[in-house]
Design an enzyme around this catalytic site. Structure first.
Site, short mmCIF file in Angstrom:
data_model
loop_
_atom_site.label_atom_id
_atom_site.label_comp_id
_atom_site.label_asym_id
_atom_site.label_seq_id
_atom_site.Cartn_x
_atom_site.Cartn_y
_atom_site.Cartn_z
N CYS A 1 -2.78 8.52 4.05
CA CYS A 1 -2.65 7.87 2.74
C CYS A 1 -3.95 7.91 1.95
CB CYS A 1 -2.16 6.44 2.89
SG CYS A 1 -3.22 5.39 3.91
N GLU B 1 0.87 -1.19 0.00
CA GLU B 1 0.00 0.00 0.00
C GLU B 1 0.89 1.22 0.00
OE1 GLU B 1 -1.49 3.25 0.81
OE2 GLU B 1 -1.51 2.51 2.86
#
Length: 592
Positions: free
Chosen positions: A339, A304
């Site tokens: 994020c 990720e």
């Protein structure tokens, strides 16, 4: 008093039965955690006390000349937190060996035993929210509100989801069979891999640490978690919350190993043959190194890598003021170090003009500072470091030179009360176009980038114009337009008329393109930490089982008959018509 059921009519009996069933259901779903959870204590760091003062460092830095230790400090005020000795290759080997030994017994535990550990952890978190939030704020510089949303709430959700739904996700399941194999039962099982690892980022020191631990433990694994050196101080306290719960439930605390090391030592972990899976959360350059290292041992990696998430605002939104508030939270939560934060707001003409009027005064009024020192006067906390401030200022200056308008902020901020803290002014930049670097590069900062779009197709094109593809949001009313955006944005996750809510319900988390691959969270995340084992067994073992027909048995007596039998088997099993299947039966009879 005796109850005469004969006096009750069918309606009353049905009502009583329904009430009883609902009561049982609610009790099983909402029973108090004290019924199953175990109370335990974890020493709270002295720095988490409200009266703790601390020494302000003259030049805050993780590295100090002449020392290999990590020197931890609070990025909001520069106060010294302590030192952490980084792990060595030998230390990593010992941690993995301990985890391997503990996992042998843990793999034999029932889902009920694993749930009890998670319920015990959840109860502790709910009763110690203030301590956990303060530790997260001290180590990362965020506000307590940001810690509640981004650290505690999402961790509680992950625990609760896993407690309620984890067993269903990992229980073996039946799969369909076919005509030729109708005498077989097909099953898929999810079994522990052994010892898994997670290399996590600093922006959510509590949640990013506990998230992988929760999934690893429930799937029957042991776990090595490598936290960031930027938040090394809090990792020991947060890890002890889990290891103490394991000990309280009579399981080995060695199941969870938390390490922090300098980047030069990390490859020893990521290439270690004792690791069966790696979850990596971080930047793209580091991800390339991690994946190359993991490839040496053929270790699978879930990656990720952040994003450049766009929020598309259509012209038919019902309440633009409400949307503006959601966008502000999406952009400025954790000082933009998120994020799945909103990095770009792409608005159609009518909404674009309205947003500028709504946002400019509110962003100019935002207050930055150390929330633990003056909680009532702070909206946005600190950045983890000032290393990226030069780049941010260059990108903003460059965009303004290319036609963008700076309506608020735009540069680093030296706080009068906390001059050693790392602060960047809350920024509003409008009239940004896709060709500008600030519209392409991930900022991870408190910068609201507003981009105009002519229509829905243009907005989608702008949203898809970066190398990233993590998440997106869309706000509007028209079902057709909303569905069009959902279908055409190239991302892993979409929130409709909201921001990042997919993470609050444990949907699979991850992206596409430059945002990585694989998923964590939800069923997919749990199963990714397992060996997916396919099992095929006889349905009626005493009556029917596989036997090799004589023409196909070694040594083959007649190649022609063997071939004809093979053709007959294929036609019987997969013929597109009844005629072909009957033909297959005839071939089998003739050549049997």
């Amino acid at each position: 008093m005796d109850l005469d059921f004969e006096l009750l009519g069918p309606v009353q009996l049905s009502t009583a039965l329904i009430v009883a069933l609902i009561t049982v259901y609610l009790y099983r779903r909402l029973k108090p955690y004290s019924d199953v959870a175990i109370d335990y204590d974890v020493p709270t760091p002295e720095q988490c006390r409200p009266d703790w003062k601390g020494e302000v460092l003259e030049s805050p830095s993780l590295k100090v000349s002449g020392s290999s230790a990590i020197h931890c400090y609070c990025p909001a005020n520069g106060k010294y937190l302590g030192i952490v000795n980084p792990a060595t290759p030998d230390g990593i080997d010992r941690a993995i060996a301990k985890a391997q030994e503990a996992q042998k017994e843990w793999a034999k535990t029932t889902f009920g035993q694993r749930r009890r550990v998670l319920e015990t952890i959840l109860k502790y978190i709910l009763e110690h929210q203030s301590d956990i939030a303060r530790a997260a704020c001290l180590d990362s510089g965020k506000t307590r509100v940001d810690a509640s949303f981004g650290e505690i709430l999402v961790t509680a959700e992950k625990l609760k989801w896993t407690i309620n739904h984890g067993e269903r996700a990992l229980k073996s399941e039946r799969r369909p069979t076919n005509l030729l194999m109708m005498y077989k039962i097909n099953e898929v099982r999810w079994e522990p891999l052994g010892v898994v690892a997670a290399c996590v980022s600093w922006n959510y020191p509590f949640h990013n640490l506990l998230g992988p631990i929760i999934s690893a433990l429930f799937s029957g694994n042991a776990v090595i978690v490598k936290g960031s050196e930027n938040t090394a101080w809090s990792s020991a306290y947060f890890t002890s919350i889990v290891t103490s719960a394991l000990r309280a439930c009579n399981h080995s605390p060695n199941l969870v190993q938390s390490i922090v090391c300098w980047p030069s030592v990390a490859p020893h972990l990521t290439s270690h043959p004792g690791i069966s899976h790696i979850t990596f959360i971080g930047s793209r350059p580091v991800a390339h190194a991690v994946c190359a290292s993991a490839a040496k041992a053929l270790t699978p990696v879930t990656v990720e890598l952040g994003g450049k998430d766009a929020a598309i605002v259509l012209d038919d939104v019902r309440d633009l003021k409400k949307v503006a508030s959601i966008l502000l939270r999406g952009v400025f939560q954790s000082a933009g170090q998120n994020c799945i934060g909103i990095e770009r707001v792409v608005a159609l003409p009518k909404s674009y003009r309205g947003l500028i009027q709504l946002l400019a005064p509110r962003i100019r009024a935002l207050r930055v500072g150390s929330a633990l020192d003056e909680e009532e006067g702070v909206d946005i906390g600190a950045a983890i470091s000032d290393v990226g401030f030069d780049r941010l200022e260059r990108l903003i200056k460059e965009a303004v030179g290319q036609g963008a308008k700076l309506l608020a902020g735009g540069r680093r901020y030296t706080h009068s009360k906390y001059p050693k803290g790392h602060y960047f002014q809350p920024t509003l930049l409008v009239d940004v176009t896709p060709s500008m670097r600030i519209a392409q590069e991930e900022l991870f900062a408190p910068i609201f980038v507003l981009m105009p779009a002519a229509n829905v197709d243009d907005a989608i094109s702008i949203a898809n114009s970066t190398e990233y593809g993590l998440g997106a949001s869309v706000f509007g009313t028209s079902t057709n337009d909303l569905n069009k955006v959902v279908e055409e944005v190239r991302v892993g996750m979409v929130s409709v008329n909201d921001f990042a809510v997919y993470y609050a319900v444990q949907l699979p988390f991850g992206g596409v393109k430059g945002s990585g691959y694989g998923r964590f969270a939800g069923e997919e995340g749990l199963r990714a930490l397992c060996n997916t084992k396919a099992v095929c067994r006889d349905r009626f073992p005493a009556l029917l089982s596989t036997a090799i027909p004589r023409p196909l048995d070694y040594p083959i007596q007649s190649a022609r008959k063997a071939w004809e039998m093979c053709v007959g088997i294929v036609e019987l099993g997969y013929g597109e018509s009844l005629r072909r299947r009957i033909g297959g039966i005839v071939r089998l009879v003739r050549n049997g």
